[in-house]
Design a protein around this motif. Structure first.
Motif, PDB file in Angstrom:
ATOM      1  N   GLY A 172      81.173 108.151  39.937  1.00  0.00           N
ATOM      2  CA  GLY A 172      82.129 106.984  39.874  1.00  0.00           C
ATOM      3  C   GLY A 172      82.567 107.231  41.268  1.00  0.00           C
ATOM      4  N   ALA A 173      81.499 106.876  42.153  1.00  0.00           N
ATOM      5  CA  ALA A 173      81.584 106.672  43.438  1.00  0.00           C
ATOM      6  C   ALA A 173      81.456 104.920  43.182  1.00  0.00           C
ATOM      7  CB  ALA A 173      80.190 107.667  43.841  1.00  0.00           C
ATOM      8  N   TYR A 174      81.396 104.640  44.395  1.00  0.00           N
ATOM      9  CA  TYR A 174      82.080 103.073  44.783  1.00  0.00           C
ATOM     10  C   TYR A 174      80.512 103.036  45.266  1.00  0.00           C
ATOM     11  CZ  TYR A 174      83.183  98.388  46.460  1.00  0.00           C
ATOM     12  OH  TYR A 174      83.313  96.988  46.569  1.00  0.00           O
ATOM     13  N   LEU A 175      79.709 102.106  44.790  1.00  0.00           N
ATOM     14  CA  LEU A 175      78.368 101.956  45.214  1.00  0.00           C
ATOM     15  C   LEU A 175      77.663 101.634  45.964  1.00  0.00           C
ATOM     16  CD1 LEU A 175      74.960 103.292  45.565  1.00  0.00           C
ATOM     17  CD2 LEU A 175      74.734 102.818  43.348  1.00  0.00           C
ATOM     18  N   VAL A 176      77.629 101.113  47.778  1.00  0.00           N
ATOM     19  CA  VAL A 176      77.884 100.180  48.297  1.00  0.00           C
ATOM     20  C   VAL A 176      75.832 100.269  49.310  1.00  0.00           C
ATOM     21  CG1 VAL A 176      77.637  99.088  51.131  1.00  0.00           C
ATOM     22  CG2 VAL A 176      79.037 100.552  49.304  1.00  0.00           C
ATOM     23  N   GLU A 177      74.857  99.037  48.507  1.00  0.00           N
ATOM     24  CA  GLU A 177      73.815  99.074  48.998  1.00  0.00           C
ATOM     25  C   GLU A 177      73.784  98.264  50.466  1.00  0.00           C
ATOM     26  OE1 GLU A 177      70.225  97.429  46.753  1.00  0.00           O
ATOM     27  OE2 GLU A 177      68.905  98.311  47.382  1.00  0.00           O
ATOM     28  N   ILE A 178      72.702  98.229  51.260  1.00  0.00           N
ATOM     29  CA  ILE A 178      72.539  97.011  52.547  1.00  0.00           C
ATOM     30  C   ILE A 178      71.149  97.021  52.435  1.00  0.00           C
ATOM     31  CG2 ILE A 178      72.597  97.364  54.827  1.00  0.00           C
ATOM     32  CD1 ILE A 178      75.334  98.989  54.931  1.00  0.00           C
ATOM     33  N   ASN A 179      70.388  95.627  52.966  1.00  0.00           N
ATOM     34  CA  ASN A 179      69.072  96.009  53.173  1.00  0.00           C
ATOM     35  C   ASN A 179      68.568  94.889  52.946  1.00  0.00           C
ATOM     36  OD1 ASN A 179      66.011  95.944  51.446  1.00  0.00           O
ATOM     37  ND2 ASN A 179      66.639  97.334  50.714  1.00  0.00           N
ATOM     38  N   VAL A 180      67.968  94.218  53.540  1.00  0.00           N
ATOM     39  CA  VAL A 180      67.346  93.255  54.174  1.00  0.00           C
ATOM     40  C   VAL A 180      66.826  92.078  52.629  1.00  0.00           C
ATOM     41  CG1 VAL A 180      66.497  93.201  56.479  1.00  0.00           C
ATOM     42  CG2 VAL A 180      64.840  93.284  54.273  1.00  0.00           C
ATOM     43  N   GLU A 181      66.872  92.550  51.641  1.00  0.00           N
ATOM     44  CA  GLU A 181      66.124  91.325  50.094  1.00  0.00           C
ATOM     45  C   GLU A 181      66.832  92.996  49.411  1.00  0.00           C
ATOM     46  OE1 GLU A 181      62.004  91.388  51.029  1.00  0.00           O
ATOM     47  OE2 GLU A 181      61.389  93.358  50.040  1.00  0.00           O
ATOM     48  N   PRO A 182      67.007  92.244  47.573  1.00  0.00           N
ATOM     49  CA  PRO A 182      67.455  93.108  46.685  1.00  0.00           C
ATOM     50  C   PRO A 182      66.358  94.597  46.503  1.00  0.00           C
ATOM     51  CG  PRO A 182      67.039  90.353  46.461  1.00  0.00           C
ATOM     52  CD  PRO A 182      67.124  90.359  47.613  1.00  0.00           C
ATOM     53  N   THR A 183      66.472  95.371  45.657  1.00  0.00           N
ATOM     54  CA  THR A 183      66.012  96.581  45.072  1.00  0.00           C
ATOM     55  C   THR A 183      66.698  96.387  43.978  1.00  0.00           C
ATOM     56  OG1 THR A 183      67.448  98.131  45.547  1.00  0.00           O
ATOM     57  CG2 THR A 183      66.011  97.167  47.369  1.00  0.00           C
ATOM     58  N   VAL A 184      65.402  97.347  43.211  1.00  0.00           N
ATOM     59  CA  VAL A 184      66.368  97.529  41.817  1.00  0.00           C
ATOM     60  C   VAL A 184      67.234  98.213  41.847  1.00  0.00           C
ATOM     61  CG1 VAL A 184      62.990  98.455  41.451  1.00  0.00           C
ATOM     62  CG2 VAL A 184      64.432  99.889  42.477  1.00  0.00           C
ATOM     63  N   LEU A 185      68.061  98.537  42.424  1.00  0.00           N
ATOM     64  CA  LEU A 185      69.116  99.691  42.578  1.00  0.00           C
ATOM     65  C   LEU A 185      70.374  98.058  43.056  1.00  0.00           C
ATOM     66  CD1 LEU A 185      70.410 101.538  43.028  1.00  0.00           C
ATOM     67  CD2 LEU A 185      70.694 101.712  45.085  1.00  0.00           C
ATOM     68  N   SER A 186      69.898  97.071  43.465  1.00  0.00           N
ATOM     69  CA  SER A 186      70.918  95.922  43.529  1.00  0.00           C
ATOM     70  C   SER A 186      71.896  95.483  42.607  1.00  0.00           C
ATOM     71  CB  SER A 186      70.193  94.727  43.849  1.00  0.00           C
ATOM     72  OG  SER A 186      69.817  95.269  45.304  1.00  0.00           O
ATOM     73  N   SER A 187      70.938  95.453  41.411  1.00  0.00           N
ATOM     74  CA  SER A 187      72.088  95.183  40.199  1.00  0.00           C
ATOM     75  C   SER A 187      73.062  96.174  39.981  1.00  0.00           C
ATOM     76  CB  SER A 187      71.214  95.085  38.801  1.00  0.00           C
ATOM     77  OG  SER A 187      70.461  95.995  38.852  1.00  0.00           O
ATOM     78  N   HIS A 188      72.818  97.429  40.368  1.00  0.00           N
ATOM     79  CA  HIS A 188      73.456  98.067  40.294  1.00  0.00           C
ATOM     80  C   HIS A 188      74.725  98.512  40.734  1.00  0.00           C
ATOM     81  CE1 HIS A 188      71.247 100.157  36.768  1.00  0.00           C
ATOM     82  NE2 HIS A 188      70.124  99.958  38.006  1.00  0.00           N
ATOM     83  N   ALA A 189      74.509  98.457  41.894  1.00  0.00           N
ATOM     84  CA  ALA A 189      75.662  98.485  43.192  1.00  0.00           C
ATOM     85  C   ALA A 189      76.849  97.535  43.125  1.00  0.00           C
ATOM     86  CB  ALA A 189      74.859  97.535  44.291  1.00  0.00           C
ATOM     87  N   ASP A 190      78.037  98.173  43.683  1.00  0.00           N
ATOM     88  CA  ASP A 190      79.302  97.232  43.455  1.00  0.00           C
ATOM     89  C   ASP A 190      79.507  96.720  45.097  1.00  0.00           C
ATOM     90  OD1 ASP A 190      81.008  99.346  41.444  1.00  0.00           O
ATOM     91  OD2 ASP A 190      80.156 100.528  43.047  1.00  0.00           O
TER      92      ASP A 190
END
Ligand code: OAD
Length: 243
Positions: free
Chosen positions: A204-222
């Motif tokens: 249930g967490a709100y997922l925030v990704e910070i990165n200079v480029e998209p990663t495998v996680l990016s499509s899961h991030a809110d």
């Protein structure tokens, strides 16, 4: 300029539990090379080839010198605005856990205190035979030896080794409890660290990704904030009233 969503502002303003996972990208702006990507290569070796016990036993000097090279860099650099922003967040929020894959000690030097170091810390060493701990050994190209005759290795977690159980357990608890989870400057490829953001999101967490480029996680991030952590984090701190 970076767009910080209303949702993220609200969640941080409400002082809900926050957990953060950081990787080598957070220290890149301090001048510490990341592991993957062209800049991450040291003498053309991949990290998996060097950061494992078989490599150390087969060629201790090679592995020791890779760590000496990283230690030399780390001793000459300073924490950046990304590290300082996370230290400020910790001071402002009631429940804040910083989980890091970095071994460079820069979060602590920036003022963070509640840190879970998943992969150890490069300032420490230990004997491969008796386990005796050694801190800050004098610089040497030769692998030092323990009084018991065993070789001394960096006290970091290598591929194929177990993570410290108490630390990974605390990290999973923090991820479970988090209302906001930040994944910052990590390629999110190395387990079990990489499963923390996904687990937090599933809980249930709100997922925030910070990165200079998209990663495998990016499509899961809110929310995916593309940019350098040393630039994005100060904006979050400022715009969410956490300065
Ligand atoms: P990686 O080198 O795999 O990934 C670094 C990430 O940081 C990449 O996704 C980059 O796009 C991103 N990045 C680079 N500069 C950035 C910046 N200024 N701001 C934000 N992001 C930036 O490093 P890790 O994910 O930390 O483990 O690697 C994980 C583990 O693999 C390490 O702890 C280490 C390594 O082998 C062991 O040694 C056990």
């Amino acid at each position: 300029m970076y767009e910080i969503s209303e949702k993220l502002r609200e969640l941080l303003a409400a002082d809900l539990p926050v957990a953060v996972l950081t990787g080598a990208g957070v220290s890149a702006e301090s001048g510490v090379p990341t592991f993957r990507g062209d800049e991450g290569l040291w003498k053309q070796f991949q990290p998996e080839e060097l950061a494992n016990v078989d490599a150390f036993l087969a060629n201790p000097e090679l592995v020791w010198n890779w760590y000496q090279y990283r230690r030399n860099i780390i001793s000459q650099v300073e924490p950046n605005q990304g590290h300082f922003s996370l230290a400020k967040m910790e001071k402002r929020l009631s429940s804040f856990t910083l989980i890091t894959q970095n071994v460079d000690d820069l979060h602590r030097r920036a003022g963070s205190r509640n840190i879970l170091e998943l992969h150890g810390n490069i300032v420490r060493n230990k004997c491969i035979k008796c386990g005796r701990q050694y801190e800050n050994l004098p610089e040497s190209e030769e692998v030092p030896q323990c009084e018991c005759g065993g070789l001394i290795r960096p006290d970091v977690v290598w591929f194929g080794e177990m993570l410290p159980q108490d630390i990974i357990q605390k990290a999973f608890l923090a991820a479970e409890k988090a209302s906001v989870f930040f994944s910052i400057g990590t390629s999110a490829l190395v387990q079990p660290a990489a499963s923390l953001p996904v687990m937090a999101k599933n809980r249930g967490a709100y997922l925030v990704e910070i990165n200079v480029e998209p990663t495998v996680l990016s499509s899961h991030a809110d929310e995916f904030l593309q940019g350098k952590s040393g630039e994005v984090l100060p904006v979050i701190i400022r715009e969410c009233g956490l300065e």
